[in-house]
Design an enzyme around this catalytic site. Sequence first.
Site, PDB file in Angstrom:
ATOM      1  CE  LYS A   1      -3.048  -2.237   3.334  1.00  0.00           C
ATOM      2  NZ  LYS A   1      -3.464  -2.215   4.757  1.00  0.00           N
TER       3      LYS A   1
ATOM      4  CD  GLU B   1       8.178  -0.429  -2.722  1.00  0.00           C
ATOM      5  OE1 GLU B   1       7.186   0.277  -2.484  1.00  0.00           O
ATOM      6  OE2 GLU B   1       8.249  -1.633  -2.416  1.00  0.00           O
TER       7      GLU B   1
ATOM      8  CG  ASP C   1      15.027  -2.060   4.614  1.00  0.00           C
ATOM      9  OD1 ASP C   1      16.053  -1.474   4.963  1.00  0.00           O
ATOM     10  OD2 ASP C   1      14.404  -2.830   5.372  1.00  0.00           O
TER      11      ASP C   1
ATOM     12  CB  VAL D   1      11.515   6.491   7.935  1.00  0.00           C
ATOM     13  CG1 VAL D   1      12.866   7.051   8.326  1.00  0.00           C
ATOM     14  CG2 VAL D   1      11.631   5.609   6.698  1.00  0.00           C
TER      15      VAL D   1
ATOM     16  CG  ASP E   1       2.806   0.200   7.614  1.00  0.00           C
ATOM     17  OD1 ASP E   1       3.595   0.011   6.674  1.00  0.00           O
ATOM     18  OD2 ASP E   1       2.351  -0.722   8.324  1.00  0.00           O
TER      19      ASP E   1
ATOM     20  NE  ARG F   1      -0.379   1.566   5.344  1.00  0.00           N
ATOM     21  CZ  ARG F   1       0.588   0.769   4.881  1.00  0.00           C
ATOM     22  NH1 ARG F   1       1.563   1.272   4.158  1.00  0.00           N
ATOM     23  NH2 ARG F   1       0.564  -0.528   5.144  1.00  0.00           N
TER      24      ARG F   1
HETATM   25  P1  IMP Z   1      12.969  -4.708   1.203  1.00  0.00           P
HETATM   26  O1  IMP Z   1      12.534  -5.933   0.443  1.00  0.00           O
HETATM   27  O2  IMP Z   1      13.745  -5.051   2.442  1.00  0.00           O
HETATM   28  O3  IMP Z   1      13.699  -3.699   0.363  1.00  0.00           O
HETATM   29  O4  IMP Z   1      11.644  -4.113   1.807  1.00  0.00           O
HETATM   30  C1  IMP Z   1      10.988  -3.049   1.316  1.00  0.00           C
HETATM   31  C2  IMP Z   1       9.665  -2.892   2.041  1.00  0.00           C
HETATM   32  O5  IMP Z   1       9.819  -2.987   3.476  1.00  0.00           O
HETATM   33  C3  IMP Z   1       9.164  -1.517   1.774  1.00  0.00           C
HETATM   34  O6  IMP Z   1       8.357  -1.484   0.615  1.00  0.00           O
HETATM   35  C4  IMP Z   1       8.396  -1.187   3.039  1.00  0.00           C
HETATM   36  O7  IMP Z   1       7.075  -1.669   2.931  1.00  0.00           O
HETATM   37  C5  IMP Z   1       9.105  -1.951   4.129  1.00  0.00           C
HETATM   38  N1  IMP Z   1      10.056  -1.070   4.857  1.00  0.00           N
HETATM   39  C6  IMP Z   1      11.396  -1.091   4.810  1.00  0.00           C
HETATM   40  N2  IMP Z   1      11.958  -0.158   5.597  1.00  0.00           N
HETATM   41  C7  IMP Z   1      10.933   0.502   6.167  1.00  0.00           C
HETATM   42  C8  IMP Z   1      10.853   1.613   7.092  1.00  0.00           C
HETATM   43  O8  IMP Z   1      11.850   2.208   7.549  1.00  0.00           O
HETATM   44  N3  IMP Z   1       9.595   2.001   7.444  1.00  0.00           N
HETATM   45  C9  IMP Z   1       8.463   1.411   6.975  1.00  0.00           C
HETATM   46  N4  IMP Z   1       8.494   0.374   6.103  1.00  0.00           N
HETATM   47  C10 IMP Z   1       9.715  -0.080   5.708  1.00  0.00           C
HETATM   48 MG    MG Z   2       6.261  -1.160   0.313  1.00  0.00          MG
END
Ligand code: IMP
Ligand code: MG
Length: 199
Positions: A53, A109, A113, A163, A169, A175
């Site tokens: 979302k 996106e 992360d 964050v 969220d 959000r």
């Molecule tokens: P990745 O696969 O680890 O890159 O995850 C990305 C997803 O994790 C993002 O689309 C967010 O939904 C969630 N996410 C990662 N870091 C944060 C944060 O600091 N705050 C909130 N959601 C996060």
């Molecule tokens: Mg996301």
Amino acid sequence: MATPTAQMYSEFTNPNLEVLISQQQISERIKELGAQIAKEYAGLNPLLIGVLKGATFFLSDLLRAIDIPLGIEFMAISSYGMSTRTSGEVRILKDLDVAIEGRHIIVVEDIVDTGLTLSYLLANLKSRGAATVKLVALLDKYDRRERDVPIDYLGFPIPDHFVVGYGLDFAERYRNLPFIAILKNPDEAQLGLPMSSSS
Ligand code: IMP
Ligand code: MG
């Protein structure tokens, strides 16, 4: 019914939040990104794909800054438990409603992360025969990267903090903040709220 006490509570000035990127900074950066994308995609009718979302807030502002014909679609994605997450295994909860063969795709996106979600998604979209697949991300938490994910258009690089706001969220809360904030004490934020693992 809101009680007088509930009306006095301000989520946006919650002391558990420390503003990292202001509403004005976000809006100025989005104007720049939109102008750049409009220039580079003129005549290509790009399809912007938002990841539900969190990215919907960014997508909605960004597309109004891109002054060329374009389309939008949404996908919902979920990682399995933490143990399988390290393998990069993700699940498509909501797929595209259209074929993307020959289309110029821009994935939108909120934050990259570890990069596990995006590296899966970008490969998946390329395998469907898209002409090009690029990525625009509002935030890049570069210190935590486990998979190499090229971010073609980036809003802001940020340090390794959790964050919230502007779509991001914590357990479905925050959000609605119009800015990006560091959540100082997650334990406090979680009180009385159901936990969720959705992106
Ligand atoms: P990745 O696969 O680890 O890159 O995850 C990305 C997803 O994790 C993002 O689309 C967010 O939904 C969630 N996410 C990662 N870091 C944060 C944060 O600091 N705050 C909130 N959601 C996060
Ligand atoms: Mg996301």
